[in-house]
Design a protein around this motif. Structure first.
Motif, PDB file in Angstrom:
ATOM      1  N   ALA A 275       0.826  -1.204   0.000  1.00 28.71           N
ATOM      2  CA  ALA A 275       0.000   0.000   0.000  1.00 28.71           C
ATOM      3  C   ALA A 275       0.863   1.258   0.000  1.00 28.71           C
ATOM      4  O   ALA A 275       0.587   2.225  -0.723  1.00 28.71           O
ATOM      5  N   LEU A 276       1.917   1.253   0.798  1.00 31.10           N
ATOM      6  CA  LEU A 276       2.790   2.422   0.889  1.00 31.10           C
ATOM      7  C   LEU A 276       3.532   2.667  -0.424  1.00 31.10           C
ATOM      8  O   LEU A 276       3.546   3.786  -0.952  1.00 31.10           O
ATOM      9  N   VAL A 277       4.147   1.624  -0.969  1.00 31.47           N
ATOM     10  CA  VAL A 277       4.951   1.787  -2.186  1.00 31.47           C
ATOM     11  C   VAL A 277       4.078   2.173  -3.371  1.00 31.47           C
ATOM     12  O   VAL A 277       4.405   3.091  -4.135  1.00 31.47           O
ATOM     13  N   ASN A 278       2.942   1.497  -3.530  1.00 24.62           N
ATOM     14  CA  ASN A 278       2.082   1.749  -4.688  1.00 24.62           C
ATOM     15  C   ASN A 278       1.521   3.164  -4.724  1.00 24.62           C
ATOM     16  O   ASN A 278       1.171   3.672  -5.798  1.00 24.62           O
ATOM     17  N   ASN A 279       1.425   3.797  -3.575  1.00 20.96           N
ATOM     18  CA  ASN A 279       0.860   5.147  -3.532  1.00 20.96           C
ATOM     19  C   ASN A 279       1.916   6.230  -3.324  1.00 20.96           C
ATOM     20  O   ASN A 279       1.745   7.350  -3.801  1.00 20.96           O
ATOM     21  N   MET A 280       3.002   5.881  -2.624  1.00 23.53           N
ATOM     22  CA  MET A 280       4.034   6.888  -2.376  1.00 23.53           C
ATOM     23  C   MET A 280       4.856   7.190  -3.624  1.00 23.53           C
ATOM     24  O   MET A 280       5.231   8.339  -3.868  1.00 23.53           O
ATOM     25  N   VAL A 281       5.156   6.176  -4.428  1.00 24.66           N
ATOM     26  CA  VAL A 281       6.011   6.394  -5.597  1.00 24.66           C
ATOM     27  C   VAL A 281       5.369   7.357  -6.598  1.00 24.66           C
ATOM     28  O   VAL A 281       5.997   8.341  -7.001  1.00 24.66           O
ATOM     29  N   PRO A 282       4.116   7.139  -7.027  1.00 28.30           N
ATOM     30  CA  PRO A 282       3.534   8.116  -7.963  1.00 28.30           C
ATOM     31  C   PRO A 282       3.371   9.508  -7.347  1.00 28.30           C
ATOM     32  O   PRO A 282       3.549  10.522  -8.043  1.00 28.30           O
TER      33      PRO A 282
ATOM     34  N   GLN B 139      14.146   8.930  -8.690  1.00 29.80           N
ATOM     35  CA  GLN B 139      12.686   8.968  -8.807  1.00 29.80           C
ATOM     36  C   GLN B 139      12.231   8.429 -10.153  1.00 29.80           C
ATOM     37  O   GLN B 139      11.188   7.765 -10.255  1.00 29.80           O
ATOM     38  N   ASN B 140      13.004   8.670 -11.210  1.00 33.76           N
ATOM     39  CA  ASN B 140      12.672   8.119 -12.521  1.00 33.76           C
ATOM     40  C   ASN B 140      12.857   6.606 -12.527  1.00 33.76           C
ATOM     41  O   ASN B 140      12.077   5.871 -13.147  1.00 33.76           O
ATOM     42  N   PHE B 141      13.902   6.137 -11.850  1.00 38.07           N
ATOM     43  CA  PHE B 141      14.121   4.695 -11.704  1.00 38.07           C
ATOM     44  C   PHE B 141      12.926   4.034 -11.024  1.00 38.07           C
ATOM     45  O   PHE B 141      12.429   2.993 -11.478  1.00 38.07           O
ATOM     46  N   LEU B 142      12.460   4.641  -9.925  1.00 39.72           N
ATOM     47  CA  LEU B 142      11.327   4.071  -9.205  1.00 39.72           C
ATOM     48  C   LEU B 142      10.061   4.086 -10.048  1.00 39.72           C
ATOM     49  O   LEU B 142       9.270   3.135 -10.003  1.00 39.72           O
ATOM     50  N   ALA B 143       9.875   5.158 -10.819  1.00 39.33           N
ATOM     51  CA  ALA B 143       8.693   5.237 -11.676  1.00 39.33           C
ATOM     52  C   ALA B 143       8.686   4.120 -12.713  1.00 39.33           C
ATOM     53  O   ALA B 143       7.673   3.434 -12.905  1.00 39.33           O
ATOM     54  N   VAL B 144       9.818   3.919 -13.396  1.00 38.00           N
ATOM     55  CA  VAL B 144       9.887   2.905 -14.452  1.00 38.00           C
ATOM     56  C   VAL B 144       9.868   1.494 -13.864  1.00 38.00           C
ATOM     57  O   VAL B 144       9.176   0.609 -14.378  1.00 38.00           O
ATOM     58  N   SER B 145      10.619   1.265 -12.791  1.00 39.92           N
ATOM     59  CA  SER B 145      10.638  -0.077 -12.198  1.00 39.92           C
ATOM     60  C   SER B 145       9.266  -0.454 -11.651  1.00 39.92           C
ATOM     61  O   SER B 145       8.851  -1.619 -11.744  1.00 39.92           O
ATOM     62  N   SER B 146       8.537   0.522 -11.103  1.00 41.60           N
ATOM     63  CA  SER B 146       7.188   0.235 -10.595  1.00 41.60           C
ATOM     64  C   SER B 146       6.220  -0.036 -11.733  1.00 41.60           C
ATOM     65  O   SER B 146       5.412  -0.971 -11.670  1.00 41.60           O
ATOM     66  N   SER B 147       6.298   0.767 -12.786  1.00 40.14           N
ATOM     67  CA  SER B 147       5.351   0.598 -13.888  1.00 40.14           C
ATOM     68  C   SER B 147       5.613  -0.674 -14.685  1.00 40.14           C
ATOM     69  O   SER B 147       4.683  -1.278 -15.224  1.00 40.14           O
ATOM     70  N   LEU B 148       6.879  -1.118 -14.737  1.00 38.89           N
ATOM     71  CA  LEU B 148       7.219  -2.325 -15.499  1.00 38.89           C
ATOM     72  C   LEU B 148       7.327  -3.570 -14.627  1.00 38.89           C
ATOM     73  O   LEU B 148       7.597  -4.661 -15.121  1.00 38.89           O
ATOM     74  N   GLY B 149       7.154  -3.417 -13.314  1.00 37.41           N
ATOM     75  CA  GLY B 149       7.140  -4.574 -12.420  1.00 37.41           C
ATOM     76  C   GLY B 149       8.500  -5.179 -12.141  1.00 37.41           C
ATOM     77  O   GLY B 149       8.618  -6.395 -11.966  1.00 37.41           O
TER      78      GLY B 149
END
Length: 384
Positions: free
Chosen positions: A65-72, A139-149
């Protein structure tokens, strides 16, 4: 041993705060090359490896819950601080220098992946996430790694790939600064305009405003509303190849953040502080399920990263010669890509005061385009 969600969250926040407090209290030179953010990440892996907590269903739910909402939310806030109007004031030559560094880094990723991809079981998405980091920032790394799993051991390996290569790269860029006179003579570079551009940019720099609890609530409210709306839009957007709902979410978040950054919202107090807190906590949370004893391929990832930087440097030489680029501008453009806006001023300051503001804006430009470049490179690597 921690088994509850609240115990897990309390320990993670306290541990992150402790490391940052000690780094601030005792500012060792070590932190320039082994930053506190890496100490937090490795330390968290070690704590999990030796059994500080067990990943129960309750803990997993809290972490997700924290990661899925904090990263974006973090990506949105960092985009708000990127004022595109100020970036354009660098002028065409400095913009070209930065984009040349970006292009050569992307070429390095393609070549390195073609060589090491098979041995690493074809981690195209992970390399795309690293590319996002080496064009923009973490932050860009986290965005791409989260979106691509990208997750698990691969995530740990690429973070080590990023940080270890970055540490050596910053040393190299600082060390070559003294070669500027000979390099500039060889490239026939004219450096007379650099100080004029720097003075113009320094005049645009505003002091940070103080903030209070109301500012914090406003920033949190705006970021969470933006995440909610962009997520709704992402769920109804059509799938276009690799661009599914999770990718659309970060595209929408980035575009909305950049657009609002050109309004008065871009000057909101507390944005930097809140986004940095989110960044630190997210990195700590990402390391909470990684057993450091299971990292088998990290050395190969590190070697692949080193090859990327070598290709980047080699390709920058003919571009500098043909376009008459000076060494210091090339160095600042390189670290603005590889290290992001937090590292660019450090290297820039060793070259001269006139390069500091240029480094800040180059790093900011990297944050603007990093997510999009990383997603594009991941798609290209999937085809190799």
């Amino acid at each position: 041993m921690i088994t509850t969600g609240i115990g897990f969250l309390a320990f993670i926040v306290a541990f992150t705060a402790l490391v940052l407090y000690l780094a601030k209290k005792f500012p060792l030179k070590l932190y320039k090359f082994f930053p506190p953010i890496l100490i937090i990440y490795v330390g968290t892996m070690l704590l999990y490896t030796f059994g500080m907590w067990t990943m129960t269903e309750e803990i997993k739910a809290v972490k997700t819950a924290l990661v899925n909402n904090m990263v974006p939310a973090m990506v949105f806030l960092m985009c708000i601080t990127c004022n595109i109007k100020k970036i354009l004031r660098m002028g065409p030559k400095l913009l070209f220098t930065f984009l040349a560094a970006t292009f050569t880094i992307c070429v390095g990723f393609v070549v390195s992946y073609a060589i090491f991809g098979g041995a690493l079981n074809h981690p195209a998405d992970a390399f795309g996430a690293v590319c996002a980091s080496w064009v923009g920032g973490i932050q860009n790394f986290l965005a791409v790694s989260s979106s691509l799993g990208v997750e698990g051991d691969i995530l740990s390996n690429v973070i080590l790939m990023i940080n270890i290569n970055y540490s050596f790269w910053i040393l190299i860029l600082v060390a070559i600064g003294s070669l500027a006179p000979r390099f500039n003579k060889w490239a026939k570079a004219d450096v007379s305009a650099i100080e004029d551009i720097s003075k113009k940019l320094d005049g645009d720099t505003a002091e940070k405003k103080p903030f209070d609890h109301l500012n914090v609530l406003v920033v949190l409210g705006i970021s969470l509303v933006a995440v909610y709306i962009c997520r709704l839009l992402a769920n109804i957007a059509p799938n276009l190849g690799f661009i599914d709902a999770s990718v659309w979410e970060y595209i929408f978040i980035s575009v909305v953040g950049l657009a609002l950054g050109m309004t008065k919202l871009g000057d909101l107090p507390a944005v930097d502080v809140i986004s940095e807190v989110m960044l630190m906590l997210t990195l700590t949370l990402l390391a909470t399920e990684i057993n450091i004893l299971q990292i088998a391929d990290a050395w190969l990832y590190i070697l692949a990263g080193a090859l990327i930087l070598v290709i980047h440097a080699v390709l920058m030489l003919p571009l500098a010669k043909l376009s008459h680029l000076d060494l210091h501008s090339c160095g600042v453009a390189s670290i603005a890509n590889i290290g992001g806006p937090s590292s660019a001023p450090i290297v820039a300051a060793t070259y001269g005061k006139s390069f500091v503001s240029i480094g800040v804006l180059m790093g900011t430009l990297g944050c603007v385009i990093g997510t999009f470049v990383g997603l594009a490179v991941a798609q290209i690597l999937r085809m190799i």
